[in-house]
Design a protein around this motif. Structure first.
Motif, PDB file in Angstrom:
ATOM      1  N   GLN A   1       7.104  18.176 -13.471  1.00  0.00           N
ATOM      2  CA  GLN A   1       8.261  19.055 -13.413  1.00  0.00           C
ATOM      3  C   GLN A   1       9.327  18.500 -12.469  1.00  0.00           C
ATOM      4  OE1 GLN A   1       6.570  22.746 -12.095  1.00  0.00           O
ATOM      5  NE2 GLN A   1       5.616  23.211 -14.067  1.00  0.00           N
ATOM      6  N   GLY A   2      10.572  18.920 -12.695  1.00  0.00           N
ATOM      7  CA  GLY A   2      11.681  18.513 -11.840  1.00  0.00           C
ATOM      8  C   GLY A   2      12.503  17.420 -12.490  1.00  0.00           C
ATOM      9  N   THR A   3      13.792  17.681 -12.647  1.00  0.00           N
ATOM     10  CA  THR A   3      14.660  16.711 -13.299  1.00  0.00           C
ATOM     11  C   THR A   3      15.340  15.806 -12.275  1.00  0.00           C
ATOM     12  OG1 THR A   3      16.637  18.108 -13.212  1.00  0.00           O
ATOM     13  CG2 THR A   3      15.135  18.413 -15.099  1.00  0.00           C
ATOM     14  N   LYS A   4      15.888  14.704 -12.762  1.00  0.00           N
ATOM     15  CA  LYS A   4      16.650  13.802 -11.896  1.00  0.00           C
ATOM     16  C   LYS A   4      17.875  14.506 -11.333  1.00  0.00           C
ATOM     17  CE  LYS A   4      16.868  10.581 -15.095  1.00  0.00           C
ATOM     18  NZ  LYS A   4      17.186   9.303 -15.790  1.00  0.00           N
ATOM     19  N   GLU A   5      18.505  15.338 -12.139  1.00  0.00           N
ATOM     20  CA  GLU A   5      19.699  16.057 -11.698  1.00  0.00           C
ATOM     21  C   GLU A   5      19.373  17.016 -10.558  1.00  0.00           C
ATOM     22  OE1 GLU A   5      20.247  14.271 -15.516  1.00  0.00           O
ATOM     23  OE2 GLU A   5      18.721  15.736 -14.882  1.00  0.00           O
ATOM     24  N   GLN A   6      18.262  17.712 -10.673  1.00  0.00           N
ATOM     25  CA  GLN A   6      17.846  18.620  -9.600  1.00  0.00           C
ATOM     26  C   GLN A   6      17.571  17.845  -8.314  1.00  0.00           C
ATOM     27  OE1 GLN A   6      14.540  20.316 -11.700  1.00  0.00           O
ATOM     28  NE2 GLN A   6      15.660  22.162 -12.285  1.00  0.00           N
ATOM     29  N   TYR A   7      16.883  16.743  -8.457  1.00  0.00           N
ATOM     30  CA  TYR A   7      16.564  15.927  -7.291  1.00  0.00           C
ATOM     31  C   TYR A   7      17.831  15.366  -6.648  1.00  0.00           C
ATOM     32  CZ  TYR A   7      14.679  12.095  -4.496  1.00  0.00           C
ATOM     33  OH  TYR A   7      14.398  11.234  -3.458  1.00  0.00           O
ATOM     34  N   ASN A   8      18.734  14.826  -7.448  1.00  0.00           N
ATOM     35  CA  ASN A   8      19.952  14.219  -6.918  1.00  0.00           C
ATOM     36  C   ASN A   8      20.891  15.233  -6.275  1.00  0.00           C
ATOM     37  OD1 ASN A   8      19.249  11.605  -7.598  1.00  0.00           O
ATOM     38  ND2 ASN A   8      20.302  11.645  -9.574  1.00  0.00           N
ATOM     39  N   SER A   9      20.680  16.510  -6.543  1.00  0.00           N
ATOM     40  CA  SER A   9      21.500  17.533  -5.903  1.00  0.00           C
ATOM     41  C   SER A   9      21.323  17.523  -4.391  1.00  0.00           C
ATOM     42  CB  SER A   9      21.158  18.921  -6.463  1.00  0.00           C
ATOM     43  OG  SER A   9      19.866  19.346  -6.028  1.00  0.00           O
TER      44      SER A   9
ATOM     45  N   GLN B   1       2.047  20.162  -6.885  1.00  0.00           N
ATOM     46  CA  GLN B   1       1.350  18.938  -7.285  1.00  0.00           C
ATOM     47  C   GLN B   1       1.870  18.373  -8.602  1.00  0.00           C
ATOM     48  OE1 GLN B   1      -1.593  17.254  -5.513  1.00  0.00           O
ATOM     49  NE2 GLN B   1      -0.081  18.169  -4.149  1.00  0.00           N
ATOM     50  N   ASN B   2       2.482  19.217  -9.408  1.00  0.00           N
ATOM     51  CA  ASN B   2       2.954  18.763 -10.720  1.00  0.00           C
ATOM     52  C   ASN B   2       4.454  18.497 -10.717  1.00  0.00           C
ATOM     53  OD1 ASN B   2       2.324  18.099 -13.439  1.00  0.00           O
ATOM     54  ND2 ASN B   2       3.198  20.040 -14.131  1.00  0.00           N
TER      55      ASN B   2
ATOM     56  N   TYR C   1       0.861  -1.183   0.000  1.00  0.00           N
ATOM     57  CA  TYR C   1       0.000   0.000   0.000  1.00  0.00           C
ATOM     58  C   TYR C   1       0.893   1.227   0.000  1.00  0.00           C
ATOM     59  CZ  TYR C   1      -3.948  -3.066   0.982  1.00  0.00           C
ATOM     60  OH  TYR C   1      -4.896  -4.043   0.906  1.00  0.00           O
ATOM     61  N   TRP C   2       0.475   2.256  -0.765  1.00  0.00           N
ATOM     62  CA  TRP C   2       1.338   3.412  -0.999  1.00  0.00           C
ATOM     63  C   TRP C   2       0.528   4.699  -1.011  1.00  0.00           C
ATOM     64  CZ3 TRP C   2       1.811   6.806  -5.327  1.00  0.00           C
ATOM     65  CH2 TRP C   2       2.991   7.579  -5.353  1.00  0.00           C
ATOM     66  N   SER C   3       1.172   5.761  -0.584  1.00  0.00           N
ATOM     67  CA  SER C   3       0.570   7.082  -0.686  1.00  0.00           C
ATOM     68  C   SER C   3       1.662   8.097  -0.959  1.00  0.00           C
ATOM     69  CB  SER C   3      -0.189   7.452   0.596  1.00  0.00           C
ATOM     70  OG  SER C   3       0.733   7.661   1.658  1.00  0.00           O
ATOM     71  N   ALA C   4       1.266   9.270  -1.466  1.00  0.00           N
ATOM     72  CA  ALA C   4       2.232  10.322  -1.796  1.00  0.00           C
ATOM     73  C   ALA C   4       1.719  11.662  -1.295  1.00  0.00           C
ATOM     74  CB  ALA C   4       2.458  10.378  -3.301  1.00  0.00           C
ATOM     75  N   PHE C   5       2.623  12.413  -0.672  1.00  0.00           N
ATOM     76  CA  PHE C   5       2.328  13.761  -0.185  1.00  0.00           C
ATOM     77  C   PHE C   5       3.125  14.765  -1.021  1.00  0.00           C
ATOM     78  CE2 PHE C   5       1.370  11.001   3.288  1.00  0.00           C
ATOM     79  CZ  PHE C   5       0.444  11.637   4.101  1.00  0.00           C
ATOM     80  N   ARG C   6       2.446  15.799  -1.489  1.00  0.00           N
ATOM     81  CA  ARG C   6       3.097  16.885  -2.216  1.00  0.00           C
ATOM     82  C   ARG C   6       2.571  18.228  -1.707  1.00  0.00           C
ATOM     83  NH1 ARG C   6       2.888  12.965  -6.515  1.00  0.00           N
ATOM     84  NH2 ARG C   6       4.883  12.835  -7.630  1.00  0.00           N
ATOM     85  N   GLY C   7       3.390  19.253  -1.865  1.00  0.00           N
ATOM     86  CA  GLY C   7       2.946  20.594  -1.510  1.00  0.00           C
ATOM     87  C   GLY C   7       1.784  21.026  -2.383  1.00  0.00           C
ATOM     88  N   LYS C   8       0.938  21.885  -1.844  1.00  0.00           N
ATOM     89  CA  LYS C   8      -0.235  22.342  -2.598  1.00  0.00           C
ATOM     90  C   LYS C   8       0.156  23.007  -3.906  1.00  0.00           C
ATOM     91  CE  LYS C   8      -3.247  23.037   1.422  1.00  0.00           C
ATOM     92  NZ  LYS C   8      -3.992  24.011   2.251  1.00  0.00           N
ATOM     93  N   LEU C   9       1.268  23.713  -3.897  1.00  0.00           N
ATOM     94  CA  LEU C   9       1.734  24.399  -5.092  1.00  0.00           C
ATOM     95  C   LEU C   9       2.757  23.570  -5.863  1.00  0.00           C
ATOM     96  CD1 LEU C   9       2.134  28.019  -3.649  1.00  0.00           C
ATOM     97  CD2 LEU C   9       0.153  27.004  -4.812  1.00  0.00           C
TER      98      LEU C   9
END
Length: 223
Positions: free
Chosen positions: A119-127, A89-90, A79-87
């Motif tokens: 939105q958001g690249t792997k490179e940005q995330y891995n930073s 979501q994408n 079972y899985w869920s995901a939380f994101r900021g209101k602004l």
């Protein structure tokens, strides 16, 4: 307050999850009972997510997306869920919650499924890997683990403590993750657990600091 029992983890102790296979193995009454058991634990899981949402910054975060207990063809193997900021979501980055037969976890992740539509690249995330030493200095890293996105969820992951204490391990990990992404989370292993939402909320709030750093990093890159 939500208590998890060992039998809640044991729900996923099975080889067959597709309804086609299950219908070939079990009688209609037995299959109905299996579905009822999965739905019962999922109802507890959904309620747990709702409780957690009430304890976090609801001005910043939207209500979690809670994946259903079935996709119509299969029972879920977790079972899985995901939380994101209101602004946010994408965005691909999110804070996830997961329950499987081995553990329950709260973790920072990059959602690869349909990532080209968000939105958001792997490179940005891995930073964020460069931020871990500073971030971890203010928390207790016990129960934290780090792993490559492609590593199976039931694998014994690398402890964050070991990762932080060994530069060679860090470099090897970062070299491998360069073409994918990492996941970082607080894991609680299969056992009877009381007041489980308190454990997960603490981890969530700690990971939230990294999640918000990512938003700042992305803004810096845009500017």
């Amino acid at each position: 307050m939500v208590n998890l029992d060992e039998k809640d983890f044991a729900l996923f102790d099975r080889e067959q999850f597709t309804f086609k296979q299950l219908k070939e193995t079990y009688s209609e009454a037995e299959l109905s009972q299996i579905k009822s058991e999965f739905k019962e634990v999922w109802d507890k899981w959904k309620f747990l997510q709702q409780l957690i949402y009430q304890e976090i910054d609801t001005n910043y975060f939207a209500k979690p997306k809670v994946e259903s207990w079935t996709n119509g063809w299969n029972l879920r193997s977790h079972y899985w869920s995901a939380f994101r900021g209101k602004l946010r979501q994408n965005e691909n980055a999110c804070i996830g919650m997961l329950l499987n037969k081995k553990q329950i976890q709260v973790y920072l992740m990059f959602q690869h499924y349909k990532s080209d539509q968000r939105q958001g690249t792997k490179e940005q995330y891995n930073s964020l890997l460069a931020k871990l030493p500073t971030w971890s200095a203010s928390i207790d890293v016990t129960d934290y683990y780090i792993w490559h996105q492609e590593e199976h969820e039931l694998t014994d992951h690398l402890s964050l403590k070991e990762y932080l204490e060994n530069e060679h391990i860090q470099q090897t990990f970062q070299d491998k993750v360069a073409t994918q992404t990492f996941q970082l989370g607080k894991l609680f292993f299969r056992a009877d657990m009381a007041n489980v939402e308190a454990l997960l909320v603490q981890g969530f709030c700690e990971l939230d600091k990294l999640y918000r750093l990512l938003a700042a990093n992305e803004q810096d890159l845009k500017e």
